[in-house]
Design a protein around this motif. Structure first.
Motif, short mmCIF file in Angstrom:
data_model
loop_
_atom_site.label_atom_id
_atom_site.label_comp_id
_atom_site.label_asym_id
_atom_site.label_seq_id
_atom_site.Cartn_x
_atom_site.Cartn_y
_atom_site.Cartn_z
N ALA A 40 0.69 -1.14 0.05
CA ALA A 40 -0.01 -0.07 -0.13
C ALA A 40 1.37 1.21 -0.01
N VAL A 41 0.81 2.19 -1.32
CA VAL A 41 1.66 3.02 -0.85
C VAL A 41 0.46 4.97 -0.90
N LEU A 42 0.60 5.27 0.34
CA LEU A 42 0.02 6.80 0.07
C LEU A 42 0.21 7.64 -0.03
N MET A 43 0.09 8.72 -0.57
CA MET A 43 -0.03 9.37 -1.42
C MET A 43 -0.95 10.83 -1.68
N VAL A 44 0.00 12.10 -0.80
CA VAL A 44 -1.39 12.56 -0.79
C VAL A 44 -0.65 13.98 -1.42
N GLY A 45 -1.96 15.30 -2.57
CA GLY A 45 -1.27 16.09 -2.89
C GLY A 45 -1.27 15.66 -4.34
N ASP A 46 -0.85 16.00 -5.13
CA ASP A 46 -0.16 16.14 -6.73
C ASP A 46 0.60 16.70 -6.55
N ASN A 47 1.81 16.32 -6.29
CA ASN A 47 3.02 16.93 -6.55
C ASN A 47 3.45 15.93 -8.02
N PRO A 48 3.87 16.95 -8.86
CA PRO A 48 4.37 15.87 -10.04
C PRO A 48 5.03 14.47 -10.03
N ALA A 49 6.20 15.54 -9.36
CA ALA A 49 7.13 14.27 -9.58
C ALA A 49 6.80 13.09 -8.54
N SER A 50 6.08 13.18 -7.27
CA SER A 50 6.44 12.04 -6.12
C SER A 50 4.50 11.50 -7.06
N ALA A 51 3.82 11.98 -8.17
CA ALA A 51 3.10 11.17 -8.06
C ALA A 51 3.38 10.22 -9.88
N ALA A 52 4.31 10.25 -10.51
CA ALA A 52 5.92 10.04 -10.76
C ALA A 52 6.65 8.49 -10.39
N TYR A 53 6.45 8.72 -8.80
CA TYR A 53 7.34 7.19 -8.32
C TYR A 53 6.31 6.86 -7.78
N VAL A 54 5.12 6.82 -7.59
CA VAL A 54 4.06 6.10 -7.36
C VAL A 54 3.56 5.02 -8.57
N ARG A 55 3.68 6.81 -9.38
CA ARG A 55 2.96 4.99 -10.55
C ARG A 55 4.66 4.11 -11.51
N ASN A 56 5.42 4.54 -11.12
CA ASN A 56 6.64 3.32 -10.99
C ASN A 56 6.62 2.33 -9.93
#
Length: 297
Positions: A40-56
């Protein structure tokens, strides 16, 4: 006279090898256990770098057969809501690993959130219990990036006992656990940082030089001992005069590749190993929760 170029420590190829073994082991175990490993990866907000890491990370999970229980929360999510979400995941039998994608929006207390994760599901290896286990050389989940560096050095048969290792950077994410892992491997370790006097002299003493500070081109060829092993943990996005951006490390490649014996590329060095170790930590947690002895991949 021919210019010598350092041999590459190819993290991308090793990460693919680890993922292939994970795919085989998960395919073999899943029918017996009745479920795949879960992350389970929890992400908050819409930081584009974080979104790319999570997709990866989610793509890497899918590739090896790990189920993703990703949760994406809006920026304004409260501390209490996130703590409740972590508590539910701690109890969830389908979930073996929990990861909070950093950085978080400024109103949230990331340290307090990380402390809420059940230590045996803390696949980032950042919980104080897991850091304590590392200090005491006890079994436990290890921080992914330094664990990836150690696995890369092992793959290329780079001997550590008695060697002078210099770690530039002292973060809780990389520098400190990296130094502890090298000490455990019988290296003689120096930790340097922004307050160190004469970084060049310290670095020149290193048989193994690891930079994890996030400053492009900090380590130049004149700072590297001939024949040293150079590991570049830095990932920095730089933009040239024409507006094109590219990823570079902390190590100035052109001047260093002719001096070192081994060097990691950026990208394709430590980055893929960090993701591979995250998958391996999730799998190790899955095995432990089933009472199965952990695999070495």
């Amino acid at each position: 006279m021919e210019t010598k170029t350092a041999k590459l420590l190819d993290g991308k190829t090793l990460a693919e090898k680890i993922q292939h073994k994970l795919l085989e082991r998960i395919a073999e175990l899943q029918p017996k256990i009745g479920r795949p490993p879960g992350l389970a990866v929890l992400m908050v907000g819409d930081n584009p770098a974080s979104a790319a890491y999570v997709r990866n990370k989610e793509k890497a999970c899918a590739k090896v057969g790990i189920a993703s229980f990703g949760k994406h929360f809006p920026t304004q999510t409260t501390q209490a809501e996130l703590e409740d979400a972590i508590a539910a995941l701690n109890q969830d039998e389908q979930v073996d690993g929990i990861l909070v994608q950093l950085p978080l929006p400024p109103h949230l207390d990331s340290i307090r959130l990380l402390h809420q994760i059940e230590p045996d599901k803390d696949v980032d290896g950042l919980h104080p219990v897991n850091m304590g286990r590392l200090v005491r050389q006890e079994a436990g989940l290890r921080s992914c990036t330094p664990a990836g560096v150690m696995r890369l050095l092992q793959e290329y048969k780079i001997s550590l006992p008695g060697k002078q290792a210099v770690v530039v950077g002292r973060s809780i994410l990389v520098g400190k656990p990296m130094a502890l892992m090298l000490v455990d491997a019988d290296a003689t370790v120096t930790v340097a940082h922004s307050r160190s006097q004469d970084l060049k002299a310290i670095a020149q003493n290193a048989d193994i030089l690891i930079s994890a500070v996030g400053i492009p081109g900090l380590i130049t060829g004149e700072m590297v001992k001939p024949g040293a092993v150079v590991v570049d943990v830095g990932i920095n996005r730089v933009t040239d005069a024409s507006g094109k951006s590219r990823l570079v490390g902390d190590v100035h490649w052109e001047s260093t590749a002719g001096v070192a014996e081994f060097i990691t590329p950026v990208p394709g060095g430590v980055g893929p190993m960090t993701v591979a170790m995250l998958l391996q930590n999730t799998f190790a947690s899955y095995l432990r929760r089933q009472g199965i002895k952990s695999d070495e991949l």
